[in-house]
Design a protein around this motif. Structure first.
Motif, PDB file in Angstrom:
ATOM      1  N   SER A   6      41.060 -50.019  10.078  1.00  0.00           N
ATOM      2  CA  SER A   6      41.332 -49.539  11.298  1.00  0.00           C
ATOM      3  C   SER A   6      42.510 -50.161  11.983  1.00  0.00           C
ATOM      4  O   SER A   6      43.049 -51.256  11.476  1.00  0.00           O
ATOM      5  N   TYR A   7      43.401 -49.437  13.122  1.00  0.00           N
ATOM      6  CA  TYR A   7      44.239 -49.941  13.665  1.00  0.00           C
ATOM      7  C   TYR A   7      44.336 -51.444  14.180  1.00  0.00           C
ATOM      8  O   TYR A   7      44.981 -52.279  13.935  1.00  0.00           O
ATOM      9  N   GLU A   8      43.033 -51.785  14.970  1.00  0.00           N
ATOM     10  CA  GLU A   8      42.859 -52.882  15.264  1.00  0.00           C
ATOM     11  C   GLU A   8      42.775 -54.207  14.253  1.00  0.00           C
ATOM     12  O   GLU A   8      43.386 -55.264  14.356  1.00  0.00           O
ATOM     13  N   PHE A  10      44.268 -53.896  11.466  1.00  0.00           N
ATOM     14  CA  PHE A  10      45.429 -53.776  10.721  1.00  0.00           C
ATOM     15  C   PHE A  10      46.291 -54.796  11.752  1.00  0.00           C
ATOM     16  O   PHE A  10      47.240 -55.663  10.909  1.00  0.00           O
TER      17      PHE A  10
END
Length: 212
Positions: A6-8, A10
């Motif tokens: 997920s972006y979080e 990452f």
């Protein structure tokens, strides 16, 4: 099947990774950059237990950053923190790690494998018994347990929580006492590790008692 990060997550990995690499550059570390790249490759796609499904690499990266925050800015210690689970989780021999013999030996002591025909509890006792005598292994194990204690509520059942606390008190806290007696120059870092582990265990135990 490997799932995308997920972006979080990452961003979290990127921030931790940056801290480690900046420290490696600042202190001219030789082993840490090699260890980081190898750990990232070994743990690619792996997730920690629990609903958050954190990328596994967050665990060794957090340990490395924890060590740096405690003033333990040592190349071989940070490299060992990054690699401490690679042999156990990725079926790699210590001598195959792309780091020097000091890091390989510390990782060897920290790698637990079940022994055929040996009761699990006996094998675990033997595992903990071989860690003393190697300062890097001792400190890395304390960092490892400190991080695992802080995360275990997300993936452990009530019984598993109690078992983990019991093992910590029986097998890990003696390692801390050993370190206090043998590595007095690490006293400040050991005090903080002791404080965090006891605080976490006491808080979890109190919450579990309220549920009864």
């Amino acid at each position: 099947m490997k799932t995308a990060m997920s972006y979080e997550h990452f961003i979290q990995v990127a921030e931790l990774r940056t801290k480690v690499l900046e420290a490696a550059a600042r202190y001219d570390f030789a082993e840490t950059p090699k260890a980081l790249l190898f750990a990232e490759r070994c743990h690619a796609g792996q997730r920690r237990k629990g609903p958050a499904k954190l990328p596994y690499i967050i665990h060794p990266l957090t340990m490395a950053c924890h060590a740096l925050a405690l003033g333990l800015a040592e190349d071989e210690l940070i490299a060992t923190a990054l690699l401490h689970d690679t042999c156990e989780d990725c079926h790699i021999l210590p001598e195959e790690l792309p780091v020097n013999a000091t890091v390989q030996e510390a990782v060897r002591r920290l790698s637990f494998f079940p022994e055929p025909g040996v009761e699990h509890s006996v094998a675990r006792d033997r595992y903990f018994a071989r860690i003393p005598g190697n300062r890097i292994a001792v400190l890395t194990k304390l960092l490892d347990r400190c991080n695992n204690l802080s995360y275990m509520v997300y993936g452990f059942s009530r019984d598993k929580l109690l078992d983990y606390i019991e093992e910590t008190e029986r097998a890990v806290m003696p390692l801390l006492t050993y370190a206090e007696e043998n590595y007095p120059h690490d006293a400040n870092a050991l005090f903080l590790l002791n404080y965090q582990m006891h605080s976490t265990m006491n808080s979890i135990r109190a919450l579990l008692e309220r549920e009864l």
